[in-house]
Design an enzyme around this catalytic site. Structure first.
Site, PDB file in Angstrom:
ATOM      1  N   HIS A 118      45.657  33.153  49.209  1.00 32.33           N
ATOM      2  CA  HIS A 118      44.658  33.013  48.143  1.00 32.33           C
ATOM      3  C   HIS A 118      43.449  33.878  48.490  1.00 32.33           C
ATOM      4  O   HIS A 118      42.949  34.604  47.635  1.00 32.33           O
ATOM      5  CB  HIS A 118      44.276  31.541  47.999  1.00 32.33           C
ATOM      6  CG  HIS A 118      43.472  31.238  46.783  1.00 32.33           C
ATOM      7  ND1 HIS A 118      43.898  31.543  45.506  1.00 32.33           N
ATOM      8  CD2 HIS A 118      42.251  30.640  46.639  1.00 32.33           C
ATOM      9  CE1 HIS A 118      42.988  31.149  44.623  1.00 32.33           C
ATOM     10  NE2 HIS A 118      41.977  30.609  45.296  1.00 32.33           N
ATOM     11  N   GLU A 132      42.113  28.035  54.675  1.00 33.68           N
ATOM     12  CA  GLU A 132      43.439  28.651  54.543  1.00 33.68           C
ATOM     13  C   GLU A 132      43.922  29.183  55.890  1.00 33.68           C
ATOM     14  O   GLU A 132      45.096  29.010  56.251  1.00 33.68           O
ATOM     15  CB  GLU A 132      43.398  29.759  53.499  1.00 33.68           C
ATOM     16  CG  GLU A 132      44.764  30.216  53.053  1.00 33.68           C
ATOM     17  CD  GLU A 132      44.729  31.140  51.841  1.00 33.68           C
ATOM     18  OE1 GLU A 132      45.813  31.442  51.312  1.00 33.68           O
ATOM     19  OE2 GLU A 132      43.628  31.585  51.429  1.00 33.68           O
ATOM     20  N   HIS A 165      38.645  38.331  42.106  1.00 32.26           N
ATOM     21  CA  HIS A 165      39.284  37.050  41.818  1.00 32.26           C
ATOM     22  C   HIS A 165      39.540  36.968  40.317  1.00 32.26           C
ATOM     23  O   HIS A 165      38.607  36.812  39.528  1.00 32.26           O
ATOM     24  CB  HIS A 165      38.401  35.899  42.277  1.00 32.26           C
ATOM     25  CG  HIS A 165      39.116  34.583  42.336  1.00 32.26           C
ATOM     26  ND1 HIS A 165      40.264  34.307  41.629  1.00 32.26           N
ATOM     27  CD2 HIS A 165      38.836  33.448  43.033  1.00 32.26           C
ATOM     28  CE1 HIS A 165      40.662  33.077  41.874  1.00 32.26           C
ATOM     29  NE2 HIS A 165      39.815  32.538  42.730  1.00 32.26           N
ATOM     30  N   PHE A 173      39.766  24.948  41.900  1.00 36.15           N
ATOM     31  CA  PHE A 173      38.786  23.876  41.785  1.00 36.15           C
ATOM     32  C   PHE A 173      39.488  22.601  41.305  1.00 36.15           C
ATOM     33  O   PHE A 173      40.408  22.655  40.489  1.00 36.15           O
ATOM     34  CB  PHE A 173      37.712  24.248  40.768  1.00 36.15           C
ATOM     35  CG  PHE A 173      36.621  25.148  41.306  1.00 36.15           C
ATOM     36  CD1 PHE A 173      36.652  25.644  42.597  1.00 36.15           C
ATOM     37  CD2 PHE A 173      35.551  25.503  40.495  1.00 36.15           C
ATOM     38  CE1 PHE A 173      35.632  26.469  43.077  1.00 36.15           C
ATOM     39  CE2 PHE A 173      34.538  26.323  40.962  1.00 36.15           C
ATOM     40  CZ  PHE A 173      34.571  26.807  42.245  1.00 36.15           C
TER      41      PHE A 173
END
Length: 425
Positions: free
Chosen positions: A314, A325, A350, A410
């Site tokens: 990610h 992560e 992103h 989120f």
């Protein structure tokens, strides 16, 4: 496994360019796309950096060419759609072409459409709200609702394809595109369709979204050096750069792909999805949800952690995400086995709800082409991101038999997709 899903087509629209080859070239070259954005600058947004999709050429309708009725001609007018839908239709067109599929020659009832998005047509919503405030209700476009409602990207794509199977929209924030791929795989395994056109799309480079993310402290403030603003896993990371785009995968059951004599690019062999139940915007500090989703994906694929050769992370470039992560990767694989790790966000920014699908497509390409792109913007780790096999500086030749794609969102959403090398001959 016998219930593997074949990936037979890919389509990409990203800040790296329109089309799979343009995006792949940009990512493999580590060519960052972040720039000072004139729209954000004019609006006085607190952060003006963004990764925009280059201007697109007008496109023809997706259906097989035939005499068009007036309502069909409307379908080709991409300007009527929100940018997120335009990106999706363009990516889907490429994906179908690469899969060798013609919407005029399939059984439309056996084709599913599943699209993930974090914000729907938010560009349209913001623009029309400004008109409402400035000029009153009479200034609104009659296309406002069809353009911005969250389900309409999937709806418009199904209309364009003439697909009458399941048509669904998923929303799990930045994991939305990956959630769409999981949902499509479940539909295929349940026998509800033979073909699934699945992916994600978002166009959140808007004054409202940029200002809101800036208020959260999530965006990079490195405006004096846009090309180095997005720095996944790097010791000097200070947030992500807002991007936009779309990724689409064509998925089929292996027997259906074999009957068409099409060669899969890779197989979706497993997947996992979990919730952190921890915090609205922060991941679980120990990466518990990501680790659980990884284990689930590997169990479904009938594989073990020591077989994982590559991870498309990610990797947002935020302090919390990258630390969590990296911790999860270290604990899952240990010091004796270090899969190659990359993040495309150093190049593409992103792309929000599109990220999971775009990065899934890049993972498939790494398997199919034996190449792992570098993590642009990464120079050295800090104590929280050290000890994982981050690919830096240049693309790395590597035979990859099993690769994972991570997506987090989120709300505590975690998704992991497990792809394996296709069997040919």
């Amino acid at each position: 496994m016998s219930d593997d899903i074949a990936v037979t087509g890919i389509g990409l629209v990203t800040p790296g360019g329109t089309g799979t080859e343009a995006t792949w070239d940009a990512v493999c070259a580590g060519r960052a796309t972040a720039r000072t954005d004139p729209v954000l600058a004019e609006a006085g947004a607190p952060v003006r950096l963004a990764c925009r999709v280059p201007a697109q050429e007008p496109q023809k309708p997706l259906k097989a060419q035939e005499p068009q009725k007036p309502q069909q001609r409307v379908r080709g007018r991409l300007w009527r759609f929100d940018p997120a839908t335009r990106f999706l239709l363009t990516a889907a067109r490429e994906a179908l072409g690469s899969a060798g599929l013609d919407p005029g020659r399939w059984d439309p009832a056996r084709v599913a459409v599943v699209v993930g998005t974090a914000a729907g047509g938010v560009s349209t919503l913001e623009a029309q709200h400004r008109k409402l405030l400035a000029s009153g209700p009479g200034a609104l476009s009659p296309m406002t609702l069809p353009a911005f409602l969250p389900n309409m990207a999937a709806g418009h794509l199904a209309i364009e394809l003439g697909a009458t199977g399941p048509s669904l929209q998923t929303s799990t924030a930045c994991a939305s595109g990956a959630t769409a791929i999981i949902t499509a795989a479940l539909l295929l395994r349940a026998g509800m369709c033979d073909i699934a056109v699945a992916g994600g799309t978002d166009a959140m480079v808007t004054p409202l979204c940029a200002s809101a993310f800036a208020k959260l402290g999530a965006l990079s403030r490195r405006e004096d050096d846009p090309g180095a603003a997005s720095r996944p896993f790097d010791r000097d990371r200070d947030g992500f750069v807002l991007g936009e785009g779309s990724g689409v995968l064509v998925l089929e059951r292996t027997d259906h792909a074999a009957a068409r004599t099409v060669r899969p690019l890779a197989y979706l062999a497993g997947f996992g999805a979990t919730g952190d139940a921890h915090h609205a915007t922060a991941p679980h500090p120990e990466g518990a949800g990501l680790r659980a989703a990884t284990r689930e994906a590997l169990v479904r694929a009938g594989r073990s952690p020591d077989e994982v050769g590559h991870i498309n992370a990610h990797g947002t470039g935020t302090a919390l995400n990258d630390a969590v992560e990296a911790t999860a990767i270290r604990e899952l694989y240990g010091p004796g086995h270090a899969p190659s790790v990359t993040s495309a966000k150093g190049v593409l920014g992103h792309t929000m709800g599109a990220a999971g699908a775009i990065e899934a497509a890049l993972t498939v390409l790494s398997i199919a082409r034996g190449t792992v792109p570098p993590t642009a913007g990464f120079t050295a780790p800090d104590a929280t991101t050290a000890g994982i096999g981050i690919v830096r500086a240049a693309a790395r030749p590597q035979r990859v038999d099993l690769a994972l794609s991570h997506s987090l969102g989120f709300g505590g959403h975690n998704t992991v997709l497990a792809f394996t090398r296709a069997r040919h001959g």
